[in-house]
Design an enzyme around this catalytic site. Structure first.
Site, PDB file in Angstrom:
ATOM      1  CE  LYS A 119      -3.747  -0.511   2.423  1.00 56.47           C
ATOM      2  NZ  LYS A 119      -4.323  -0.790   3.748  1.00 56.47           N
ATOM      3  NE  ARG A 161      -5.295   3.360   3.637  1.00 63.61           N
ATOM      4  CZ  ARG A 161      -5.297   3.594   2.320  1.00 63.61           C
ATOM      5  NH1 ARG A 161      -4.655   4.646   1.824  1.00 63.61           N
ATOM      6  NH2 ARG A 161      -5.908   2.758   1.507  1.00 63.61           N
ATOM      7  N   GLY A 170      -7.847  -8.047   5.638  1.00 57.92           N
ATOM      8  CA  GLY A 170      -8.391  -8.316   6.966  1.00 57.92           C
ATOM      9  C   GLY A 170      -7.366  -8.490   8.058  1.00 57.92           C
ATOM     10  CG  MET A 184      -5.318  -3.704  12.382  1.00 61.40           C
ATOM     11  SD  MET A 184      -4.279  -2.296  12.683  1.00 61.40           S
ATOM     12  CE  MET A 184      -5.039  -1.078  11.629  1.00 61.40           C
ATOM     13  NE  ARG A 243      -5.668  -4.584  -3.247  1.00 63.68           N
ATOM     14  CZ  ARG A 243      -6.175  -4.775  -2.053  1.00 63.68           C
ATOM     15  NH1 ARG A 243      -5.377  -4.891  -1.023  1.00 63.68           N
ATOM     16  NH2 ARG A 243      -7.457  -4.840  -1.859  1.00 63.68           N
ATOM     17  CB  SER A 288       8.601 -44.078  -8.313  1.00 65.02           C
ATOM     18  OG  SER A 288       7.529 -43.204  -8.056  1.00 65.02           O
ATOM     19  CB  CYS A 329       4.284 -41.652  -7.452  1.00 63.54           C
ATOM     20  SG  CYS A 329       4.882 -42.839  -6.246  1.00 63.54           S
TER      21      CYS A 329
END
Ligand code: ADP
Ligand code: MG
Ligand code: MG
Length: 915
Positions: A44, A113, A122, A124, A357, A796, A863
């Site tokens: 941000k 912010r 979410g 904060m 963003r 394998s 595998c």
């Protein structure tokens, strides 16, 4: 491996050079930082700096960088340098604005912010209107000539500050607010007048006093310092930790804090706030997309309190603002060369940008946008490959509802928002905890649909296990919509006709009541909610745009991708998704079929070799026909078939069940002939009973103690191979011996396979090429891999068992331990989901090197479940394996992950999955 920007511990904070720049100013047309500084400024803060430098209308402010947060986490406080630099930046902001924080006739108000390097929705809540107190609110009322606005702003501050900083539950404030609305018969928040809001404020203050034993802080500086520290602390709250875990984000990064002058979207009908995307984040269509609300502030748009308006309407209400917004966001998209997700506020007809963003999007949209941008000349084809997260390709594989199964009367609503595509069918639950209880973490448990009025970050654990999400409020950019899109999970949001009563655990719609456990079907592609358990249709993975993107990615790929498939149907599916062979065909799955189990049991119950051979003879034609089907589906590609692996008791009834049945018969029908049979069966079950079956009589140990089992299986394989080859189909069987620990075990089993192969070739007068190899699932096998490779033509890695045996974790019981281990940071991931590179991965790397030192052309693959997990696939590429094998539905994901890993080597692009 976690990339960390954390400085070494020894660099103590008090020894820090005085020159550490903690605070970065932005405003007045230029910023101290820029868009590249996400490590320091967070996403941000970097965006605000970049937009400021580009001359866009951004309210001024400053960013306190992440280093201050890391320091706070280490020392539980900040150094005096941080405080001093913050005061200096505040003074500069006050001067630029000609205002003082929370003082005077024209008080400065700010928002506080959070903002980390990677967006963490979410983590904060933002605090708005900081600086207001009993005096400055009056000044604001006077100055704006709008008392309603001033009191609304103040009550919002107390509410946000109360919940975020003082940790008072949101409900405590909501109760007061809702009661006031009811008392004043107000329908909307905006219907409350200044007087009513003043009353709300008085009651809010009482709530604060009651819950914290202190008054709401009146000093604006105290407010600022408290808010800043709360942001730092929020980095370690449970939601944030959980989000980082599921998104692979390092715990060490820390968050930045942005302090920014307020602009007001709630000044009246010429003000407003909104969010948007430069393209449609659900479908990828190139269209201006978003929502706004007039006379609103902050999160009103996404909180679902009022129903937002489509952004195209803004053109009618304020054409010049609309045009400016389009022009700015188009510029931002060209600048960042990616779809933007932006936030704006209009104050008295003037536009301000608050955030931009790269937008989250569905897999469908990710592919479309990447292709469009290549066509528009914005990005290269090579860049486009990295614009899609491999896991997002699930979107092309998601089911849709079978329209024939849907009667119009069953449609409960068709007006929900198509927030995240795909269809989900499941039982209703109303809380995240109930979702976890019913659905658990395994797909085998009951599928659930999480129904909420709206979701919050606290619901994340429930959203993770639910098949789909349904909300009655909130728009296309609501929490539910954004999060599910990221998860590639079906979501219908804002289905306003549905009334959700979480307390009563009820959903009411069209006069019908639905309770927990009732079945519904939701369609995130169209926004419909349908009563009952509807059929779904498998999607087609041959979307032309998907194929185009894959055609750009695939030439880079070095790793082959195979599928784990046991039956012809799965093999056909796997081929459709582009599997280049089968890496694991588990023969025992064939024995569990109803018609075969009796023969399997007869084989196990046999008293001697002769009886056992007779039973095996009955199984032979069935095995052969399965193999014929699988070989045909894989025309030209290799098929790895594993000899019998699980402990034999898995094919018999449970000991406890038998004992109960016997006890009942003894009491009721002691003469029944069945009783005798059951007793014999019980005796055998008890003979086979083991305390640690996963470490017991299984794997190659079965084939060594009962060689006739391996013989029969080898015969079925080679007879099938010869038969198919005679039809002109190419076959490459690879016979795989499970759970070897020593070269002698391998030699023992390989000799049987080769002998039977020769016998069959002679009998049928035909030959096919084949390999005999082993599964590496025990640390000892990895250690002596050079020895084992003398007898084994391929390896394998069975990374499920190898993880189990390396950690000593029982993979069936580990969930008792794992949540604590992850919460405590002892393990970063579930090692059964993401390959543990340091331990298990080291064994894989070492065994590969040792095996190839003996046999330079040794074919090596994995595998386990990890074969379809992007970060594990990347690791397999890095250590030079030949292939990964995963479930058919993960083949596309594995193909893209493998291509990205190879392309990032070649193009030196940061392709690592770990953030
Ligand atoms: P999030 O990280 O959850 O998106 P933000 O910090 O972006 O949180 O804040 C959420 C919203 O708060 C923004 O979209 C914006 O509407 C509002 N907001 C934040 N700062 C300001 C400000 N200085 N002036 C006006 N509104 C703001
Ligand atoms: Mg935001
Ligand atoms: Mg195994």
């Amino acid at each position: 491996m976690a990339t960390t920007t954390l400085k070494p511990e020894i660099e103590m904070s008090d020894k820090k050079p005085a020159s550490t720049k903690y605070v970065y100013f932005f405003g007045g047309g230029k910023a101290d930082g820029n868009g590249k500084m996400k490590d320091e400024l967070g996403g941000k803060g970097a965006g605000l700096a970049e937009m400021t430098n580009a001359g866009l209308p951004v309210p001024p402010g400053f960013t306190i960088q992440t280093e201050a947060c890391r320091e706070y986490m280490r020392t539980n406080g900040v150094s005096s340098d941080v405080d001093r630099q913050m005061e200096e930046a505040l003074a500069r902001l006050e001067q630029l604005q000609g205002q003082k924080l929370g003082k005077g006739e024209n008080p400065l108000l700010v928002s506080v912010r959070s903002g980390a390097k990677f967006s963490m929705p979410g983590m904060m809540d933002t605090i708005l209107n900081l600086g207001l107190n009993d005096q400055s609110v009056e000044a604001l009322a006077k100055r704006s000539n709008n008392p309603r606005f001033a009191y609304d702003s103040y009550r919002r501050l107390i509410q946000m500050f109360g919940s975020v900083v003082l940790e008072i539950s949101k409900a405590a404030f909501e109760e007061v607010f809702d009661a006031k609305k009811e008392q004043k018969r107000a329908k909307l928040d905006t219907d409350l007048d200044a007087k009513a809001l003043k009353e709300v404020i008085a009651e809010y203050k009482k709530v604060v006093k009651k819950k914290t034993k202190r008054d709401f802080p009146q000093d604006p500086h105290d407010q600022l310092v408290m808010a800043r520290d709360a942001v730092f602390r929020s980095w370690n709250n449970e939601r944030a930790k959980h989000y980082r875990r599921i998104n692979n984000i390092s715990d060490d990064l820390g968050t930045a804090v942005n302090v920014q002058a307020m602009v007001y979207g709630n000044l009246g009908e010429t003000s407003g706030t909104g969010v948007g995307f430069t393209r449609n984040p659900a479908t990828g269509t190139k269209e201006f997309y978003g929502e706004f609300l007039m006379n609103a502030q902050g999160e009103d748009v996404v909180a679902g309190i009022r129903t937002p308006v489509h952004i195209l309407e803004l053109e009618k209400i304020m054409p010049s603002v609309y045009n400016q917004l389009r022009e700015i966001t188009t510029r931002l998209e060209r600048h960042y060369r990616d779809m933007q997700d932006f936030e704006f506020t209009i104050q008295d007809g003037k536009l301000y940008m608050l955030q931009t963003r790269n937008g989250k999007r569905t897999g469908l949209a990710a592919v479309r946008v990447a292709i469009q941008m290549v066509e528009e000349g914005l990005i290269t084809k090579e860049e486009a490959i990295f614009r899609v997260e491999p896991n997002q390709l699930y979107d092309f594989l998601v089911p849709r509802l079978d329209e024939k199964d849907i009667r119009p009367a069953d449609v409960l609503t068709s007006k929900g928002l198509p927030a995240s595509p795909g269809a989900a069918v499941g039982q209703i639950v109303f809380t995240a905890d109930d979702a976890v209880r019913r659905a658990g973490h395994e797909t085998t448990k009951s599928p659930v649909i999480l129904v909420r009025s709206e979701t919050t970050p606290e619901d994340i654990h429930g959203m993770e296990v639910a098949k789909g999400i349904l909300t009655s409020r909130g728009g296309m950019t609501s929490h539910a919509a954004v999060v599910t899109r990221g998860m590639g999970k079906c979501c219908v949001a804002g289905a306003g006709e549905i009334e959700v009563d979480e307390k009563a655990r009820e959903m009411r719609v069209k006069g019908q009541v639905f309770k927990e456990g009732d079945w519904i079907s939701v369609d995130g592609t169209t926004g419909r909610v349908i009563k009952g358990k509807k059929n779904t249709i498998d999607p087609k993975p041959d979307d032309p745009e998907l194929l185009k993107l894959m055609s750009w990615a695939e030439p880079f790929r070095k790793l082959r991708v195979r599928a784990n498939a046991d039956i012809p149907r799965d093999a056909i599916q796997a081929r459709a998704f582009g599997a280049e062979g089968i890496g694991l065909c588990r023969t025992e799955h064939m024995f569990f079929a109803e018609k075969r189990l009796p023969h399997m049991r007869a084989m196990i119950m046999a008293h001697d070799e002769k009886e056992r051979r007779a039973a095996l003879k009955k199984l032979l034609p069935m095995q052969r026909s399965d193999f014929i089907g699988v070989f045909k589906a894989m025309n030209g590609f290799p098929v790895t078939i594993r000899t019998l692996d699980p402990p034999l008791h898995e094919f018999l009834p449970r000991r406890e069940d038998l004992m109960v049945e016997i006890a009942v018969l003894e009491a009721m029908k002691p003469k029944s002939p069945k009783l005798k049979r059951l007793k014999t069966l019980l005796r055998r079950v008890e003979e086979l009973h083991e305390l640690n079956p996963m470490l017991g009589h299984r794997g190659c140990r079965l084939g060594i103690t009962y060689p006739e089992i391996t013989e029969m299986q080898a015969r079925a394989i080679f007879e099938a191979a010869v038969a198919v080859a005679k039809d002109g189909i190419k076959v490459y069987p690879e016979v795989m011996i499970p759970l070897t620990a020593t070269v002698k075990e391998m030699a023992n089993q390989a000799a049987i396979v080769r002998r039977v192969a020769d016998e069959v070739f002679k009998e049928k007068d035909a030959k096919v090429d084949y390999l005999v190899g082993t599964m590496i699932e025990l640390p000892r096998a990895a250690l002596v891999a050079d020895e084992i490779a003398k007898e084994s033509e391929f390896f394998s890695f069975g990374t499920n068992d190898l993880t189990q045996t390396t950690f000593g974790f029982s993979r069936d019981d580990v969930n008792k331990i794992l949540p604590t281990y992850i919460a405590e940071g002892i393990l970063k991931h579930d090692p059964f989901a993401v390959l543990d590179r340091e331990g298990v991965g080291q064994l894989v790397r070492m065994a590969t090197e040792r095996g190839r030192s003996t046999r330079s052309d040794l074919k090596v693959g994995i595998c386990g479940e990890h074969g379809g997990e992007p970060s594990s696939v990347e690791f397999c590429h890095q250590i030079g394996l030949n292939y990964v094998s995963c479930s058919p539905f993960r083949v596309l994901t594995a193909r893209l992950a493998a291509a990205q890993a190879a392309a990032s080597d070649k193009l030196k692009v940061e392709g690592g999955r770990t953030k």
